[in-house]
Design an enzyme around this catalytic site. Structure first.
Site, PDB file in Angstrom:
ATOM      1  N   GLY A  17      39.872  29.565  41.009  1.00  0.00           N
ATOM      2  CA  GLY A  17      39.203  30.630  41.743  1.00  0.00           C
ATOM      3  C   GLY A  17      40.156  31.692  42.238  1.00  0.00           C
ATOM      4  O   GLY A  17      41.369  31.655  41.980  1.00  0.00           O
ATOM      5  N   TYR A  18      39.617  32.654  42.988  1.00  0.00           N
ATOM      6  CA  TYR A  18      40.435  33.762  43.466  1.00  0.00           C
ATOM      7  C   TYR A  18      41.483  33.301  44.484  1.00  0.00           C
ATOM      8  O   TYR A  18      42.640  33.724  44.433  1.00  0.00           O
ATOM      9  CB  TYR A  18      39.556  34.843  44.085  1.00  0.00           C
ATOM     10  CG  TYR A  18      38.647  35.537  43.094  1.00  0.00           C
ATOM     11  CD1 TYR A  18      39.090  35.854  41.812  1.00  0.00           C
ATOM     12  CD2 TYR A  18      37.348  35.888  43.437  1.00  0.00           C
ATOM     13  CE1 TYR A  18      38.263  36.500  40.909  1.00  0.00           C
ATOM     14  CE2 TYR A  18      36.508  36.543  42.552  1.00  0.00           C
ATOM     15  CZ  TYR A  18      36.963  36.838  41.282  1.00  0.00           C
ATOM     16  OH  TYR A  18      36.141  37.470  40.397  1.00  0.00           O
ATOM     17  N   CYS A 153      38.303  33.888  56.415  1.00  0.00           N
ATOM     18  CA  CYS A 153      38.909  35.224  56.425  1.00  0.00           C
ATOM     19  C   CYS A 153      38.385  36.086  57.567  1.00  0.00           C
ATOM     20  O   CYS A 153      39.174  36.667  58.334  1.00  0.00           O
ATOM     21  CB  CYS A 153      38.700  35.902  55.076  1.00  0.00           C
ATOM     22  SG  CYS A 153      36.977  35.980  54.521  1.00  0.00           S
ATOM     23  N   ASN A 315      41.285  39.521  52.505  1.00  0.00           N
ATOM     24  CA  ASN A 315      40.612  38.222  52.642  1.00  0.00           C
ATOM     25  C   ASN A 315      41.256  37.129  51.805  1.00  0.00           C
ATOM     26  O   ASN A 315      41.164  35.939  52.147  1.00  0.00           O
ATOM     27  CB  ASN A 315      39.134  38.345  52.262  1.00  0.00           C
ATOM     28  CG  ASN A 315      38.925  38.946  50.882  1.00  0.00           C
ATOM     29  OD1 ASN A 315      39.256  40.107  50.652  1.00  0.00           O
ATOM     30  ND2 ASN A 315      38.378  38.164  49.967  1.00  0.00           N
TER      31      ASN A 315
END
Length: 348
Positions: A17-18, A153, A315
């Protein structure tokens, strides 16, 4: 603790994922960390750089199946919410230090967790063992912590905005409200109908009008009741929060500025941004992309009684992977900026 001399052997669990990609990027450039393993059940055997193309030429790592993880010095968990708590007992046997970036161990009260996440916690007895991974508030505890939970975040931004006034006793009675705005990467890399370009582009989508999950983290950390909303904006990276707060009697702009300067003057990654002139007078996430900074600022109503507190961050970095690396630096006694020196870009 004293600084560890040799490299720390690390694994990123859930690296597709990111947030996982940002962990890989930061750890590959960290001079004291050997990134040995990146796991993904779905992509096992494929090159990490295929999923994270910005890493082409920087690593030959391939994704490892989670069951083949093996032992490491540090595990950094970037798994989907709900997975870490079920697997945590086994993961604790695989590393001396575990840093969880999911939501599973952020809340200390099992009843509060159940209320915000729709069901009981799978390992409630472990909740109290995790230290909140926010060095600005918990640096002393993090120096000896082997179980660390990185906050969300928007929660990180709101906590850093609210904490100085709350801790100094300068907030008035009553709730604070938090209006969070976030880019599309905050929704993760999994496809969904609401996040395709045709739906997201040009939209200001209020996806959490009440009771956002980060609300509980903010209340837990700051000690004042908070009400939070969240809106998706047309950006890829970035979080900005607007916190409307009542002020105690006699608190003015000068007193507010003095408190922020005192609390954050020695912090390597928090900057006070409350200027009277210039293009960016209050915190703006656009210029923070890729950096581990959180900018905080304020505007005090000239008629008295309340203030608007503003915070911004990336974030995926200070709101996730960068904060985790900062916690590792504290835990192992390394310079806190190590591996996190990138200042962001302007223009971007």
């Amino acid at each position: 603790m004293t600084g560890r001399a040799g490299p720390v052997r690390a694994a990123v669990v859930g690296g597709a994922g990111y947030i996982g990609g940002e962990l890989v990027r930061l750890l590959l450039g960290h001079p004291r960390v050997e990134l040995a393993t990146v796991t993904s059940r779905r992509l096992a055997g494929r090159r990490v750089s295929t999923t994270h193309p910005n890493l082409r030429g920087l690593t030959e790592l391939t994704f490892t199946a989670p069951e083949d993880l093996g032992r490491h010095d540090v595990l950094l968990l970037a798994t989907e919410h709900g997975l870490a708590m079920g697997a945590m007992r086994g993961l604790l046997d695989l590393a001396d230090t575990v840093v969880d970036l999911s939501a599973d161990f952020r809340l200390r009260d099992p009843a509060v967790f159940a209320a915000y996440y729709g069901g009981p916690h799978a390992a409630p007895d472990l909740l109290a063992e995790f230290v909140t991974g926010l060095p600005e508030l918990h640096r002393k505890r993090l120096r000896d912590a082997d179980r660390i939970s990185v906050p969300g975040c928007m929660a990180t931004a709101a906590i850093l905005a609210l904490h100085p006034l709350a801790d100094a006793g300068l907030l008035g009675a009553g709730e604070v409200t938090v209006d969070g705005r976030t880019g599309s990467s905050g929704s993760g890399s999994a496809p969904s109908a609401a996040n395709v370009h045709a739906e997201r582009s040009g939209a200001l989508r209020v996806f959490a009008p009440t009771a956002h999950r980060h609300q509980a983290e903010i209340t837990q950390a700051v000690g004042v009741p908070a009400r939070m909303t969240a809106t998706g904006v047309e950006a890829v990276r970035g979080v900005q929060v607007l916190c409307r707060v009542p002020l105690a009697d006699g608190v003015d702009e000068a007193a507010t500025r003095a408190v922020y300067r005192r609390y954050y003057r020695d912090e390597p990654f928090v900057r006070v941004v409350a200027a009277r002139r210039g293009t960016y007078r209050l915190p703006e996430p656009k210029i923070l992309a890729g950096s581990n900074f959180c900018d905080v600022g304020f505007a005090v109503d000239p008629h008295g009684g309340w203030a608007l507190l503003v915070a911004a961050l990336d974030n995926l970095v200070k709101g996730g992977a960068g904060n985790a690396v900062q916690c590792l630096n504290v835990r192992f006694g390394w310079p806190e900026r190590l591996g996190l020196e990138f200042p962001g870009l302007h223009p971007a």
